[in-house]
Motif scaffolding. Structure first.
Motif, PDB file in Angstrom:
ATOM      1  N   GLU A  61      60.760 124.712  44.684  1.00  0.00           N
ATOM      2  CA  GLU A  61      60.622 124.936  43.241  1.00  0.00           C
ATOM      3  C   GLU A  61      61.624 125.964  42.716  1.00  0.00           C
ATOM      4  OE1 GLU A  61      59.005 123.053  41.338  1.00  0.00           O
ATOM      5  OE2 GLU A  61      57.543 122.109  42.649  1.00  0.00           O
ATOM      6  N   ASN A  62      62.129 126.823  43.582  1.00  0.00           N
ATOM      7  CA  ASN A  62      63.096 127.831  43.160  1.00  0.00           C
ATOM      8  C   ASN A  62      64.530 127.471  43.539  1.00  0.00           C
ATOM      9  OD1 ASN A  62      61.323 129.662  41.802  1.00  0.00           O
ATOM     10  ND2 ASN A  62      60.478 130.141  43.806  1.00  0.00           N
ATOM     11  N   ASP A  63      64.759 126.228  43.922  1.00  0.00           N
ATOM     12  CA  ASP A  63      66.108 125.724  44.180  1.00  0.00           C
ATOM     13  C   ASP A  63      66.737 125.416  42.822  1.00  0.00           C
ATOM     14  OD1 ASP A  63      68.418 124.337  44.766  1.00  0.00           O
ATOM     15  OD2 ASP A  63      67.460 122.873  46.092  1.00  0.00           O
ATOM     16  N   THR A  64      67.548 126.334  42.322  1.00  0.00           N
ATOM     17  CA  THR A  64      68.091 126.203  40.969  1.00  0.00           C
ATOM     18  C   THR A  64      68.971 124.964  40.803  1.00  0.00           C
ATOM     19  OG1 THR A  64      69.904 127.704  41.528  1.00  0.00           O
ATOM     20  CG2 THR A  64      67.953 128.675  40.475  1.00  0.00           C
ATOM     21  N   GLU A  65      69.550 124.450  41.886  1.00  0.00           N
ATOM     22  CA  GLU A  65      70.352 123.225  41.789  1.00  0.00           C
ATOM     23  C   GLU A  65      69.484 122.026  41.416  1.00  0.00           C
ATOM     24  OE1 GLU A  65      72.900 122.603  45.144  1.00  0.00           O
ATOM     25  OE2 GLU A  65      73.685 124.638  45.044  1.00  0.00           O
ATOM     26  N   ALA A  66      68.209 122.051  41.786  1.00  0.00           N
ATOM     27  CA  ALA A  66      67.305 120.942  41.476  1.00  0.00           C
ATOM     28  C   ALA A  66      66.726 121.062  40.066  1.00  0.00           C
ATOM     29  CB  ALA A  66      66.173 120.879  42.502  1.00  0.00           C
ATOM     30  N   TRP A  67      66.851 122.218  39.443  1.00  0.00           N
ATOM     31  CA  TRP A  67      66.265 122.418  38.120  1.00  0.00           C
ATOM     32  C   TRP A  67      66.847 121.486  37.077  1.00  0.00           C
ATOM     33  CZ3 TRP A  67      65.767 128.412  37.109  1.00  0.00           C
ATOM     34  CH2 TRP A  67      64.832 128.945  37.999  1.00  0.00           C
ATOM     35  N   GLU A  68      68.117 121.132  37.202  1.00  0.00           N
ATOM     36  CA  GLU A  68      68.720 120.305  36.153  1.00  0.00           C
ATOM     37  C   GLU A  68      68.050 118.936  36.061  1.00  0.00           C
ATOM     38  OE1 GLU A  68      72.666 117.748  37.325  1.00  0.00           O
ATOM     39  OE2 GLU A  68      72.941 119.722  36.490  1.00  0.00           O
ATOM     40  N   SER A  69      67.436 118.469  37.137  1.00  0.00           N
ATOM     41  CA  SER A  69      66.768 117.164  37.118  1.00  0.00           C
ATOM     42  C   SER A  69      65.282 117.278  36.821  1.00  0.00           C
ATOM     43  CB  SER A  69      66.963 116.455  38.461  1.00  0.00           C
ATOM     44  OG  SER A  69      68.320 116.175  38.664  1.00  0.00           O
ATOM     45  N   SER A  70      64.826 118.475  36.521  1.00  0.00           N
ATOM     46  CA  SER A  70      63.392 118.684  36.289  1.00  0.00           C
ATOM     47  C   SER A  70      63.189 119.389  34.951  1.00  0.00           C
ATOM     48  CB  SER A  70      62.797 119.523  37.427  1.00  0.00           C
ATOM     49  OG  SER A  70      63.245 120.864  37.336  1.00  0.00           O
ATOM     50  N   GLU A  71      61.981 119.802  34.738  1.00  0.00           N
ATOM     51  CA  GLU A  71      61.658 120.564  33.540  1.00  0.00           C
ATOM     52  C   GLU A  71      61.597 122.060  33.834  1.00  0.00           C
ATOM     53  OE1 GLU A  71      61.355 119.288  30.437  1.00  0.00           O
ATOM     54  OE2 GLU A  71      61.870 117.344  31.307  1.00  0.00           O
ATOM     55  N   THR A  72      61.949 122.455  35.043  1.00  0.00           N
ATOM     56  CA  THR A  72      61.868 123.851  35.452  1.00  0.00           C
ATOM     57  C   THR A  72      62.926 124.688  34.739  1.00  0.00           C
ATOM     58  OG1 THR A  72      61.078 123.158  37.615  1.00  0.00           O
ATOM     59  CG2 THR A  72      61.852 125.416  37.434  1.00  0.00           C
ATOM     60  N   ALA A  73      62.511 125.825  34.214  1.00  0.00           N
ATOM     61  CA  ALA A  73      63.431 126.702  33.500  1.00  0.00           C
ATOM     62  C   ALA A  73      63.358 128.142  33.991  1.00  0.00           C
ATOM     63  CB  ALA A  73      63.143 126.662  32.005  1.00  0.00           C
ATOM     64  N   ALA A  74      62.390 128.435  34.868  1.00  0.00           N
ATOM     65  CA  ALA A  74      62.226 129.795  35.370  1.00  0.00           C
ATOM     66  C   ALA A  74      61.633 129.729  36.777  1.00  0.00           C
ATOM     67  CB  ALA A  74      61.303 130.592  34.456  1.00  0.00           C
ATOM     68  N   PRO A  75      61.898 130.738  37.583  1.00  0.00           N
ATOM     69  CA  PRO A  75      61.377 130.739  38.951  1.00  0.00           C
ATOM     70  C   PRO A  75      59.850 130.804  38.989  1.00  0.00           C
ATOM     71  CG  PRO A  75      63.020 132.475  38.647  1.00  0.00           C
ATOM     72  CD  PRO A  75      62.720 131.901  37.302  1.00  0.00           C
ATOM     73  N   TYR A  76      59.294 130.262  40.069  1.00  0.00           N
ATOM     74  CA  TYR A  76      57.866 130.356  40.333  1.00  0.00           C
ATOM     75  C   TYR A  76      57.617 131.477  41.326  1.00  0.00           C
ATOM     76  CZ  TYR A  76      56.926 125.808  38.173  1.00  0.00           C
ATOM     77  OH  TYR A  76      56.784 124.778  37.294  1.00  0.00           O
ATOM     78  N   SER A  77      56.512 132.173  41.167  1.00  0.00           N
ATOM     79  CA  SER A  77      56.171 133.222  42.123  1.00  0.00           C
ATOM     80  C   SER A  77      55.476 132.602  43.334  1.00  0.00           C
ATOM     81  CB  SER A  77      55.248 134.266  41.480  1.00  0.00           C
ATOM     82  OG  SER A  77      53.954 133.716  41.288  1.00  0.00           O
ATOM     83  N   LEU A  78      55.595 133.268  44.452  1.00  0.00           N
ATOM     84  CA  LEU A  78      54.913 132.818  45.663  1.00  0.00           C
ATOM     85  C   LEU A  78      53.400 132.876  45.460  1.00  0.00           C
ATOM     86  CD1 LEU A  78      55.140 131.800  48.537  1.00  0.00           C
ATOM     87  CD2 LEU A  78      55.371 134.167  49.302  1.00  0.00           C
ATOM     88  N   HIS A  79      52.926 133.877  44.739  1.00  0.00           N
ATOM     89  CA  HIS A  79      51.499 133.995  44.436  1.00  0.00           C
ATOM     90  C   HIS A  79      50.999 132.749  43.688  1.00  0.00           C
ATOM     91  CE1 HIS A  79      47.681 135.676  43.103  1.00  0.00           C
ATOM     92  NE2 HIS A  79      48.006 135.323  41.870  1.00  0.00           N
ATOM     93  N   LEU A  80      51.719 132.340  42.666  1.00  0.00           N
ATOM     94  CA  LEU A  80      51.329 131.168  41.886  1.00  0.00           C
ATOM     95  C   LEU A  80      51.335 129.903  42.755  1.00  0.00           C
ATOM     96  CD1 LEU A  80      50.695 129.949  39.055  1.00  0.00           C
ATOM     97  CD2 LEU A  80      53.153 129.586  38.844  1.00  0.00           C
TER      98      LEU A  80
END
Length: 176
Positions: A22-41
């Motif tokens: 989920e924190n692989d920023t290269e994969a973010w462009e193909s997703s809706e991810t815009a910010a890092p996820y915490s390990l806790h979450l």
């Protein structure tokens, strides 16, 4: 080399795997991810994950090899699953160290069998950014057909890009 892919349920111990994916920023462009996820979450998500695809509308599975089931190769996601219409969207992620070995193709082949046999779906769909030639080639090689384009639909790499819609009909002949 043919890879035999196994899928297993997401476990609480997979939180670190999810964290790296989920924190692989290269994969973010193909997703809706815009910010890092915490390990806790992600630990909380993995612990409370609802694996009933028809109530949650999604199913996330860890892909492994039959030769080494303890090592996760990546993830398979079925999302926006519709029992009524017998279809779902599919997405895959292969960990960087396993790319270029035919594993993505093997995961997609196994995903089609799983969707037909276990989820009793009739169609799968994929959404691919128009400039992602690697994914487009991967999915079309697996029998997906381009059905449409959403112009300027997705923002990535500093500009708007077309989103390609592909589908794969699943027939009973696909069952082994």
């Amino acid at each position: 080399m043919a890879h035999q892919i196994l899928f297993r349920a997401l476990e609480p111990s997979d939180a670190e795997l999810l964290y790296s994916i989920e924190n692989d920023t290269e994969a973010w462009e193909s997703s809706e991810t815009a910010a890092p996820y915490s390990l806790h979450l992600l630990r909380r998500y993995a612990t409370h994950y609802d694996a009933d695809p028809f109530s949650s509308g999604q199913l996330r599975l860890v892909a492994t090899s039959a030769h080494d089931p303890a090592t996760p190769l990546g993830l398979l996601d079925f999302y926006e699953i519709s029992l009524r219409h017998s279809h779902a969207w599919v997405g895959i992620y292969v960990r960087p160290e396993f790319r270029g070995r035919g594993i993505a193709s093997a995961i997609l082949q196994s995903a089609a069998r799983y969707a037909r046999m276990n989820l009793r779906l009739s169609n799968l769909g994929a959404r691919i950014l128009s400039h992602n030639a690697t994914s487009l080639h991967l999915f079309t090689r697996q029998g997906y057909t381009l059905r449409g384009t959403l112009p300027s639909w997705h923002f990535a790499a500093g500009s708007q890009h077309d989103l390609l819609l592909l589908t794969l009909p699943l027939s009973p002949a696909d069952d082994p």
